[in-house]
Design a protein around this motif. Structure first.
Motif, PDB file in Angstrom:
ATOM      1  N   THR A 365       0.666  -0.679   0.034  1.00 41.92           N
ATOM      2  CA  THR A 365      -0.314  -0.386   0.006  1.00 41.92           C
ATOM      3  C   THR A 365       0.800   1.226   0.389  1.00 41.92           C
ATOM      4  N   ALA A 366       1.963   1.292   0.470  1.00 41.08           N
ATOM      5  CA  ALA A 366       2.949   2.385   0.918  1.00 41.08           C
ATOM      6  C   ALA A 366       3.165   2.552  -0.192  1.00 41.08           C
ATOM      7  N   ARG A 367       4.140   1.443  -1.178  1.00 35.28           N
ATOM      8  CA  ARG A 367       4.587   1.879  -2.283  1.00 35.28           C
ATOM      9  C   ARG A 367       3.479   2.453  -3.506  1.00 35.28           C
ATOM     10  N   ILE A 368       2.569   1.715  -2.876  1.00 33.14           N
ATOM     11  CA  ILE A 368       1.464   2.080  -4.967  1.00 33.14           C
ATOM     12  C   ILE A 368       1.448   3.683  -4.307  1.00 33.14           C
ATOM     13  N   THR A 369       0.705   4.192  -2.427  1.00 31.40           N
ATOM     14  CA  THR A 369       0.073   5.393  -2.939  1.00 31.40           C
ATOM     15  C   THR A 369       1.181   6.472  -3.321  1.00 31.40           C
ATOM     16  N   SER A 370       2.817   6.199  -3.004  1.00 32.22           N
ATOM     17  CA  SER A 370       3.938   7.193  -2.705  1.00 32.22           C
ATOM     18  C   SER A 370       3.703   7.156  -4.058  1.00 32.22           C
ATOM     19  N   MET A 371       3.999   6.497  -4.630  1.00 31.53           N
ATOM     20  CA  MET A 371       3.792   6.067  -6.758  1.00 31.53           C
ATOM     21  C   MET A 371       3.103   7.056  -7.367  1.00 31.53           C
ATOM     22  N   VAL A 372       1.877   7.284  -6.652  1.00 35.33           N
ATOM     23  CA  VAL A 372       0.727   7.972  -7.536  1.00 35.33           C
ATOM     24  C   VAL A 372       1.019   9.832  -6.852  1.00 35.33           C
ATOM     25  N   PHE A 373       0.918   9.886  -5.451  1.00 44.44           N
ATOM     26  CA  PHE A 373       1.280  11.361  -4.994  1.00 44.44           C
ATOM     27  C   PHE A 373       2.262  11.966  -5.424  1.00 44.44           C
ATOM     28  N   VAL A 374       3.933  10.908  -5.371  1.00 44.98           N
ATOM     29  CA  VAL A 374       4.692  11.916  -5.980  1.00 44.98           C
ATOM     30  C   VAL A 374       4.333  11.759  -7.253  1.00 44.98           C
ATOM     31  N   ILE A 375       3.424  11.019  -8.135  1.00 43.71           N
ATOM     32  CA  ILE A 375       3.522  11.866  -9.678  1.00 43.71           C
ATOM     33  C   ILE A 375       2.716  12.693  -9.660  1.00 43.71           C
ATOM     34  N   LEU A 376       1.960  12.723  -8.547  1.00 45.20           N
ATOM     35  CA  LEU A 376       0.731  14.264  -8.610  1.00 45.20           C
ATOM     36  C   LEU A 376       1.664  15.214  -8.309  1.00 45.20           C
ATOM     37  N   ILE A 377       2.597  15.305  -7.481  1.00 40.29           N
ATOM     38  CA  ILE A 377       3.621  16.753  -8.129  1.00 40.29           C
ATOM     39  C   ILE A 377       4.008  17.213  -8.939  1.00 40.29           C
ATOM     40  N   GLY A 378       4.475  15.588  -9.957  1.00 37.22           N
ATOM     41  CA  GLY A 378       5.366  16.286 -10.604  1.00 37.22           C
ATOM     42  C   GLY A 378       4.494  16.635 -11.951  1.00 37.22           C
ATOM     43  N   ALA A 379       3.300  16.694 -11.748  1.00 39.94           N
ATOM     44  CA  ALA A 379       2.431  16.260 -12.812  1.00 39.94           C
ATOM     45  C   ALA A 379       1.681  18.506 -12.679  1.00 39.94           C
ATOM     46  N   ALA A 380       1.697  18.016 -10.989  1.00 37.74           N
ATOM     47  CA  ALA A 380       1.274  19.858 -10.854  1.00 37.74           C
ATOM     48  C   ALA A 380       2.201  21.052 -11.524  1.00 37.74           C
ATOM     49  N   LEU A 381       3.868  20.392 -11.451  1.00 38.37           N
ATOM     50  CA  LEU A 381       5.600  21.549 -11.976  1.00 38.37           C
ATOM     51  C   LEU A 381       4.749  20.508 -13.994  1.00 38.37           C
ATOM     52  N   PHE A 382       3.892  19.973 -13.977  1.00 41.31           N
ATOM     53  CA  PHE A 382       3.842  19.967 -15.293  1.00 41.31           C
ATOM     54  C   PHE A 382       3.272  21.365 -15.697  1.00 41.31           C
ATOM     55  N   SER A 383       1.764  20.987 -15.598  1.00 42.77           N
ATOM     56  CA  SER A 383       1.064  21.428 -16.174  1.00 42.77           C
ATOM     57  C   SER A 383       0.928  22.847 -15.839  1.00 42.77           C
ATOM     58  N   LEU A 384       1.433  23.596 -14.422  1.00 41.83           N
ATOM     59  CA  LEU A 384       1.654  24.808 -14.317  1.00 41.83           C
ATOM     60  C   LEU A 384       2.647  25.638 -15.471  1.00 41.83           C
ATOM     61  N   VAL A 385       3.511  24.783 -16.464  1.00 37.38           N
ATOM     62  CA  VAL A 385       4.096  25.258 -16.648  1.00 37.38           C
ATOM     63  C   VAL A 385       4.026  25.073 -18.136  1.00 37.38           C
ATOM     64  N   PHE A 386       3.535  23.761 -18.133  1.00 40.54           N
ATOM     65  CA  PHE A 386       2.341  23.820 -19.617  1.00 40.54           C
ATOM     66  C   PHE A 386       1.402  25.444 -19.772  1.00 40.54           C
ATOM     67  N   ARG A 387       0.873  25.315 -18.625  1.00 39.33           N
ATOM     68  CA  ARG A 387      -0.278  27.023 -18.635  1.00 39.33           C
ATOM     69  C   ARG A 387       0.991  28.173 -19.165  1.00 39.33           C
ATOM     70  N   GLY A 388       1.623  28.272 -18.593  1.00 30.67           N
ATOM     71  CA  GLY A 388       2.764  29.286 -18.192  1.00 30.67           C
ATOM     72  C   GLY A 388       3.603  29.640 -19.818  1.00 30.67           C
ATOM     73  N   LEU A 389       3.941  28.489 -20.070  1.00 33.47           N
ATOM     74  CA  LEU A 389       4.149  28.474 -22.036  1.00 33.47           C
ATOM     75  C   LEU A 389       2.781  28.745 -23.089  1.00 33.47           C
ATOM     76  N   GLY A 390       1.483  29.122 -22.107  1.00 36.01           N
ATOM     77  CA  GLY A 390       0.477  28.950 -23.221  1.00 36.01           C
ATOM     78  C   GLY A 390      -0.446  27.809 -23.578  1.00 36.01           C
ATOM     79  N   GLY A 391       0.806  26.452 -23.374  1.00 40.02           N
ATOM     80  CA  GLY A 391      -1.005  25.603 -23.876  1.00 40.02           C
ATOM     81  C   GLY A 391      -1.817  25.485 -23.894  1.00 40.02           C
ATOM     82  N   ASP A 392      -2.632  26.259 -22.597  1.00 39.85           N
ATOM     83  CA  ASP A 392      -3.895  25.949 -22.752  1.00 39.85           C
ATOM     84  C   ASP A 392      -4.581  27.011 -23.798  1.00 39.85           C
ATOM     85  N   GLU A 393      -4.479  27.576 -24.251  1.00 42.56           N
ATOM     86  CA  GLU A 393      -4.671  28.227 -25.555  1.00 42.56           C
ATOM     87  C   GLU A 393      -5.050  27.982 -26.342  1.00 42.56           C
TER      88      GLU A 393
END
Length: 524
Positions: A365-393
């Motif tokens: 459980t700890a391994r799977i949960t850690s994987m999910v939440f670490v990916i969640l943090i990486g995805a949050a940074l990815f989405s911020l930069v993507f939006r900052g570069l105008g990806g949304d538009e």
């Protein structure tokens, strides 16, 4: 296309390319985001102030009560996997339906649905059924393609039948996207979308998919009898004894499923609270099967059910100025029932700790949960930069320019998700792709529950699609050498077709996904 536009597209392509090399997902998303953020700053097209929102994003994830359901549902599924529930179900269901042509295939689909509703972990379900059911089906003369396709398809039902980790993560992501879409439309008292809405919306489509699988197996048994022969009747077991054993194996997991889903759909508990209930129920079920102190464990299970019923009919809140005599009696009874549950839970935990099962389940459980939440943090940074570069538009312009309007945009998104599912895991797609495309589709007036169910089935299809379907890889790892990889691929193709048909049916009849949530919650 200017540099700003090309950087966001290049960033997404670079992330997919690095992911294909097998580099860890979380580090890929964060590393690519940082690299393109620095490149954007060097060319003056990215404001590094977007990064200031990252700590708040991480804190928001840490304090998100919905996401607490992830480790709880993972714990529940892993504990049930270790408690031999699947083995008992497959053995007895196989004997019950095996006397019919195609009966073993029916039992695999039914047990797959039950395991999906109780574990929700695709890899564990496919591997378990591949080890238990596949040798029996091959020994009884089943066509290897039909046998492997049935097992792989049944194993992926954990993606769509609630409670599902996919639906929890997808529901939380869509809820944020729905709120963002409404705010951008000038709606400052936005409607909410809950994981419970998505659970209710996915229930009928999930059961419909199980029905499609069984109908296909009936068709194969009728028109190609050699592909799925009947098992010979075992004389050493009477029909009455067979029914007794089947009920004995069936009742505990079904009772747990009904308790978890019933508490959510009945409005008694939130998905997170229901996940805690499921984790406790799984511990009790595993403890009862481990042997010893069975009376205490069974009493705790009965007390847990009584607590649910008491909560349904009585007001057990203690922070009230006036409490009637009946409510006071109900609250006292609830305290007694909680004590009985605690005693049985302690007995189960002791037995599971002594046998080593508790430690294995906790580590998994700890391994799977850690994987999910670490990916969640990486995805949050990815989405911020993507939006900052105008990806949304860029994405919005691309989708709104598609011929066919909203329908064309939905078809395009579904096709992209289907193709990405060949290479990327569902977690990566949910955390990276969905936050980009969902707000745009929702601003076009698409129903969020319907969209979530369509995306969930689409992600499920990607698990089965040759040559990169993850369920096929799981099954290949446990299948005997006599079964070729091409047989596994051929067996999966008809079930992929059935899932595409299911997508089409839900697209034509959206009420299949939206009727039950509206009936239960009146939220949409």
């Amino acid at each position: 296309m200017d540099l700003r536009d090309s950087l966001d597209v290049l960033m997404f392509v670079a992330a997919c390319a690095v992911l294909l090399t097998g580099f860890p997902v979380a580090f890929t998303l964060a590393g690519v985001a940082l690299a393109f953020g620095l490149i954007g700053m060097a060319f003056g097209v990215f404001d590094f102030g977007f990064m200031a929102a990252l700590p708040q994003r991480i804190y928001g994830n840490m304090t998100n009560e919905v996401l607490i359901a992830v480790p709880l549902f993972v714990f529940m599924g892993t504990m049930l996997e270790r408690s031999r529930v699947a083995e008992d179900l497959l053995e007895n269901m196989g004997r019950l339906f095996g006397r019919l042509r195609g009966g073993l295939g029916f039992s695999v689909s039914i047990v797959g649905a039950l395991l999906a509703a109780s574990t929700g972990i695709v890899g564990a379900t496919v591997v378990t059924m591949g080890l238990l059911a596949l040798p029996t089906m091959l020994r009884r003369g089943y066509d290897p393609s039909l046998a492997t396709g049935s097992i792989a398809a049944a194993g992926t039902l954990g993606q769509i039948i609630p409670p599902s980790i996919v639906l929890v993560l997808l529901g939380d992501t869509l809820a944020n996207s729905y709120q963002k879409a409404q705010l951008e439309q000038g709606i400052f008292s936005p409607e909410t979308l809950s994981v419970g809405d998505l659970f209710a919306g996915a229930l009928i489509p999930g059961l419909m998919l199980v029905g499609f699988y069984i109908l296909y197996q009936v068709f194969r048994a009728a028109f190609d009898p050699k592909s799925s022969p009947a098992m010979p009747v075992e004389d050493d077991i009477s029909t009455a004894e067979l029914y007794r054993r089947t009920l004995q194996a069936l009742v505990p997991p079904v009772a747990l499923i009904v308790a978890v889903m019933g508490s959510i759909l009945g409005g008694i508990a939130t998905p997170t609270e229901a996940a805690a209930l499921g984790a406790i129920g799984a511990i009790l079920l595993a403890g009862e099967r481990a042997g010893g102190m069975k009376r205490a464990v069974r009493s705790a299970a009965a007390a847990l059910i009584a607590l649910l019923l008491l909560t349904s009919f009585m007001d057990l809140r203690t922070a009230r100025t006036e409490i009637s005599g009946i409510d006071q009696f109900a609250i006292l009874a609830a305290y007694i029932l909680c004590a009985i549950v605690a005693i049985g839970l302690g007995a189960s935990v002791w037995r599971l700790w002594r046998s080593g099962v508790l430690g294995e389940v906790s580590q998994s459980t700890a391994r799977i949960t850690s994987m999910v939440f670490v990916i969640l943090i990486g995805a949050a940074l990815f989405s911020l930069v993507f939006r900052g570069l105008g990806g949304d538009e860029t994405v919005q312009e691309f989708l709104t320019s598609m011929p066919g309007g909203t329908t064309g945009a939905i078809v395009t998104v579904m096709a992209i998700m289907f193709l990405l599912g060949f290479f990327l895991d569902f977690i990566e797609i949910i955390f990276v792709v969905v936050p980009i495309v969902a707000p745009i589709l929702l601003m076009m007036g698409v129903d969020p529950v319907w969209l979530g169910v369509m995306m969930a089935i689409n992600l499920q299809t990607s698990f089965l699609t040759p040559p990169f379907g993850f369920a096929l890889f799981y099954l290949r790892g446990v299948a005997p050498d006599s079964v070729t990889t091409m047989q596994i691929y051929r067996g999966a193709v008809p079930f992929v077709g059935l899932q595409i048909v299911a997508l089409g049916v839900i697209a034509l009849f959206p009420a299949l996904a939206t009727w039950l949530p509206r009936l239960l919650f009146s939220a949409m």
